[in-house]
Design a protein around this motif. Structure first.
Motif, PDB file in Angstrom:
ATOM      1  N   SER A  94       0.903  -1.202   0.177  1.00 52.19           N
ATOM      2  CA  SER A  94       0.136   0.231  -0.074  1.00 52.19           C
ATOM      3  C   SER A  94       0.948   1.199  -0.097  1.00 52.19           C
ATOM      4  N   ALA A  95       0.177   2.313  -0.004  1.00 54.95           N
ATOM      5  CA  ALA A  95       0.974   3.476  -0.084  1.00 54.95           C
ATOM      6  C   ALA A  95       1.421   3.779   1.442  1.00 54.95           C
TER       7      ALA A  95
ATOM      8  N   THR B 109      -2.248   8.589   0.947  1.00 58.05           N
ATOM      9  CA  THR B 109      -3.604   8.744  -0.102  1.00 58.05           C
ATOM     10  C   THR B 109      -4.268   9.809   0.343  1.00 58.05           C
TER      11      THR B 109
ATOM     12  N   GLU C 165       1.481   4.265  -4.007  1.00 52.92           N
ATOM     13  CA  GLU C 165       1.934   2.764  -3.935  1.00 52.92           C
ATOM     14  C   GLU C 165       3.336   2.592  -4.939  1.00 52.92           C
TER      15      GLU C 165
ATOM     16  N   PHE D 257      -3.470  -1.443  -5.536  1.00 55.13           N
ATOM     17  CA  PHE D 257      -4.638  -0.691  -5.679  1.00 55.13           C
ATOM     18  C   PHE D 257      -4.574  -0.073  -6.979  1.00 55.13           C
TER      19      PHE D 257
ATOM     20  N   ARG E 135     -10.765   2.721  -2.231  1.00 59.09           N
ATOM     21  CA  ARG E 135      -9.845   2.708  -0.884  1.00 59.09           C
ATOM     22  C   ARG E 135     -10.032   1.320  -0.352  1.00 59.09           C
ATOM     23  N   GLY E 136      -8.573   1.075   0.079  1.00 63.45           N
ATOM     24  CA  GLY E 136      -8.389  -0.214   0.603  1.00 63.45           C
ATOM     25  C   GLY E 136      -7.848  -1.401  -0.513  1.00 63.45           C
ATOM     26  N   GLY E 137      -7.680  -0.760  -1.718  1.00 64.93           N
ATOM     27  CA  GLY E 137      -7.798  -1.756  -2.763  1.00 64.93           C
ATOM     28  C   GLY E 137      -6.630  -2.566  -3.054  1.00 64.93           C
ATOM     29  N   SER E 138      -5.547  -2.275  -2.104  1.00 68.54           N
ATOM     30  CA  SER E 138      -4.371  -3.219  -2.325  1.00 68.54           C
ATOM     31  C   SER E 138      -4.696  -4.599  -1.817  1.00 68.54           C
ATOM     32  N   ASP E 139      -5.697  -4.761  -0.846  1.00 67.94           N
ATOM     33  CA  ASP E 139      -6.028  -6.174  -0.456  1.00 67.94           C
ATOM     34  C   ASP E 139      -6.493  -6.920  -1.594  1.00 67.94           C
TER      35      ASP E 139
END
Ligand code: ASP
Ligand code: MG
Length: 407
Positions: free
Chosen positions: A41-42, A47, A74, A136, A151-155
């Protein structure tokens, strides 16, 4: 030898010190004989900072440019982690979403992944390299522009890559050491779960236990990717999110979730006839507002009724305006809004085979004198809307009533 996908969240890579620790852990994972792909993530707060800058320049910054802007957070962290890995003697490359073949639809700021071409990732792995992926983000199939996954898209990047690579596990490193029976900040004796089913995790994620982006759990369930949630501060064993088994069914309730990001709207005296609810909720949907709980009273006289429903607090004012307009059009009565509400929920796959959970939940709340303002259920959860000020009390009481705590 295993193929391990790891994901490090914002706090895990929140400083250069943290990046050193994370790089060391990635290297050790490879040293044990594994192939490793790590999504980052960043750095924590980045972000939000970028969003704030854009909003200072424009009230409604264009979504295409927002994606380009936000994807940079990121990119920075992925490059820094790779730089550190190379310094400590591992071979690593950092790749953007585009470079590792992530293709999405063209819906800027909340794009969905359509495909992942894994060729490049495998080429690097085959050379003994560690691949660090900027989470993300992807690129639009139709325009070739940079997109982000919400938001939270790295998961979601991590679980999707794990699925595409057929990885043995997707480890999500965060600042909590797993999934708990309730928020440990509220319930002192909350217990860490060793494992939880995808469907329960999905309910908990959507109910406000913000550990994993919901879409990542959907991906995990669809492609059967074992997801391990654990802490990059302790590296202790965490919680495994996996497919349901018999043992899980034996447990009636797995956890209590709460969500304060709720608002309730009510429109009074609407005509009790076909098409009215459709009109109201169509109008709300047109404005991209998600509705959660809906209650329509049975009308006494068969002529007029009230409809109330909940939306997230950020959408509340917009929904209120729409309802006021609708009330005029429909010749309905007064419209009200209440932002001081919260949702508490009891979740568990065992509910399907054990009756009486709802009764126990309502009874527990009544013993604490907490009034229930709305109720909604699914196969594996029961949610009650209550006054916000009672949230903590409700969560603790329910946690006790269902005997979820540590002995
Ligand atoms: N940096 C993005 C966010 O804060 C994505 C992520 O962290 O997963 O939402
Ligand atoms: Mg996160």
């Amino acid at each position: 030898m295993a193929l391990i996908v790891q994901k490090y969240g914002g706090t895990s890579v929140g400083s250069l010190e943290r990046i050193k620790i994370v790089a060391q852990h990635i290297k050790e994972t490879q040293d044990k004989g594994n192939k490793v792909v790590a999504i980052v993530s960043a750095m924590a707060g980045e972000t939000d900072k970028l969003i704030k800058m854009a909003k200072e320049l424009s009230k409604r910054p264009s979504e295409r440019e927002m994606d380009l802007l936000l994807s940079s957070g990121e990119r920075i962290s992925s490059a820094l982690v790779a730089i550190r890995l190379n310094e400590i003697g591992a071979k690593a490359v950092a790749l953007t979403g585009r470079q590792c073949g992530i293709v999405t639809d063209e819906v800027h700021t909340k794009a969905r992944i359509k495909s992942i071409d894994t060729k490049r990732i495998f080429e690097h792995l085959d050379k003994g390299e560690i691949v660090i992926v900027a989470g993300f983000q992807g690129i639009s199939e139709t325009t070739g522009d940079v997109t982000t996954l919400g938001r939270g898209g790295s998961d979601t990047t991590a679980v999707a890559i794990a699925a595409a690579l057929k990885a043995d596990v997707c480890e999500i490193y965060t600042d909590v050491d797993g999934i708990y029976t309730a928020d440990p900040r509220i319930v002192k004796n909350a217990r860490k779960l060793d494992k939880i089913s995808y469907s329960e995790m999905m309910e908990l994620a959507s109910l406000g236990a913000k550990v994993l982006q919901i879409r990542s759990v959907e991906f995990g369930m669809k492609y059967n990717v074992p997801i391990m949630v654990l802490s990059s501060f302790t590296f202790n064993p965490g919680t495994l999110v996996t497919k349901e088994d018999e043992e899980m069914e034996k447990v009636v309730v797995s956890g209590i979730a709460h969500d304060k990001n709720q608002a309730r709207l009510k429109i009074n005296d609407v005509k009790d006839e076909p098409g009215v609810a459709a009109k109201i909720f169509n109008e709300i949907a047109k404005h991209n507002i998600n509705v959660d709980m809906i209650v329509q009273n049975v009308s006494d006289d068969g002529e007029k009724t009230d409809i109330s429903f909940t939306v997230s607090r950020d959408d509340a004012d917009k929904a209120f305006e729409i309802l006021q307009q609708l009330s005029k059009e429909l010749g309905a009565g007064n419209v009200s809004i209440n932002k001081d509400v919260a949702k508490v929920s009891v979740v568990g796959v065992g509910m399907r085979s054990h009756p009486g959970v709802a009764a126990k939940m309502f009874e527990t709340l009544s013993k604490e004198n907490i009034n229930i303002r709305a109720i909604s259920t699914s196969e594996i959860k029961i949610s009650c809307l209550i006054d916000e000020k009672y949230t903590e009390l409700a969560v603790r009481a329910l946690h006790d009533a269902f005997e979820l705590g540590e002995e």
